[in-house]
Write an enzyme that holds these catalytic residues in place. Structure first.
Site, PDB file in Angstrom:
ATOM      1  CB  SER A 136      42.324  39.205  43.949  1.00 56.37           C
ATOM      2  OG  SER A 136      43.395  39.715  44.720  1.00 56.37           O
ATOM      3  CE1 TYR A 154      44.254  33.952  45.464  1.00 52.20           C
ATOM      4  CE2 TYR A 154      45.345  36.100  45.512  1.00 52.20           C
ATOM      5  CZ  TYR A 154      44.213  35.316  45.683  1.00 52.20           C
ATOM      6  OH  TYR A 154      43.024  35.910  46.063  1.00 52.20           O
TER       7      TYR A 154
END
Ligand code: NDP
Ligand code: 8X3
Length: 251
Positions: free
Chosen positions: A139, A152
């Site tokens: 990501s 995260y």
């Protein structure tokens, strides 16, 4: 026929990638926790593309389940050409000082240890056959951090580090390793992040044309169609309205 294993194929990027690879003629092992959804995806792929599909329902966090499901593959399914470590999630948006322990465990256990659990079973098979390609779903959060997203982001930073390590460790075994780092993709991701609050999830994409799962699947198609001697180390792919984790223009 080549074989691909995709984790997290019950929705979003994983489901779209399964369809793309089926169209390319791959036989597929699709995985996820939602058994019924897996069976629906399986039926669709067989009906539309006439490929073989094995659906295995397990939780990537549960090492025993991973071993029982993937460690016992028959000869027909064991010669995996392509592993896509895609299963993952974000939970919550909180400052570290207010963070929820359960959310933290689930993110780290899924995004980091889950990918490791699967890789630890499949990578030796690939190394033994001296052939294989692992694509890890990273990501933009794997190279940048943003407020409230600390855990995260940390899990995706781990994925970024692991991708580079895997590439080095398996170099001599002829295994290619690629990381894909998307920005905003319109999937169930935000609904999961906000614990099922669809209104809140929708607001993430207000005034922005986010990426779609098919956009990521198209990039995967490009990567896997390249000649054997080429490896794409990483791809960062963003909506045109999003420069990075911090700068987005909204209509
Ligand atoms: P979705 O929520 O649509 O899909 C997530 C998939 O992961 C589902 O198939 C889900 O299956 C599976 N999954 C989650 N937890 C587990 C578990 N414990 N065991 C097995 N499977 C699990 O989101 P996306 O498609 O967006 O997410 C796919 C990947 O892309 C994730 O790694 C995410 O971090 C990454 N990503 C997403 C971005 C986005 O903006 N959407 C941007 C950048 C990266 P099931 O629920 O059936 O178990
Ligand atoms: C998902 C993208 O920006 O929500 O990995 O972290 S972001």
């Amino acid at each position: 026929m080549k074989i691909a294993l995709i984790t997290g194929a019950t929705s979003g990027i994983g489901e779209a990638t399964a369809e793309t690879l089926a169209r390319l003629g791959y036989n597929l092992i699709i995985t996820g926790r939602r058994t019924q959804k897996l069976l629906e995806v399986k039926s669709k792929l067989i009906e539309l593309y006439h490929v073989k599909v094995l659906s295995l329902s397990f939780d990537v966090r549960n090492r025993n389940e991973v071993e029982e499901s993937l460690g016992t593959l028959t000869d027909e399914w064991g010669k995996i050409d392509l592993l896509i470590n895609n299963a993952g999630l974000a939970l919550g948006l909180d400052h570290i000082q207010n963070g929820n322990f359960d959310d933290w465990d689930r993110m780290i256990d899924t995004n980091v240890k889950g990918a490791l659990n699967v890789t630890r079973i499949i990578a030796p098979m690939m190394c033994a056959q001296k052939r294989g390609h692992i694509i890890n779903m990273g990501s933009i959060a794997g190279v940048q951090v943003y407020e409230n997203g600390g855990v995260y982001c940390a899990s995706k930073h781990a994925m970024h580090a692991l991708t580079q390590s895997m590439r080095i460790d398996m170099l001599k075994d002829n295994i290619k390793v690629t990381e894909i780092r998307p920005g905003m993709v319109d999937t169930e991701f935000s609904i999961v992040r906000f614990h099922g609050d669809k209104e809140k999830a929708k607001k993430v994409y207000n005034g922005v044309q986010p990426l779609q799962s098919d956009d990521i699947a198209n990039v995967i198609e490009w990567i896997v169609k390249l000649p054997e001697h080429i490896n794409i180390n990483d791809v960062e792919i963003m909506p045109s309205q999003q420069a990075d984790a911090h700068y987005t223009v909204r209509n």
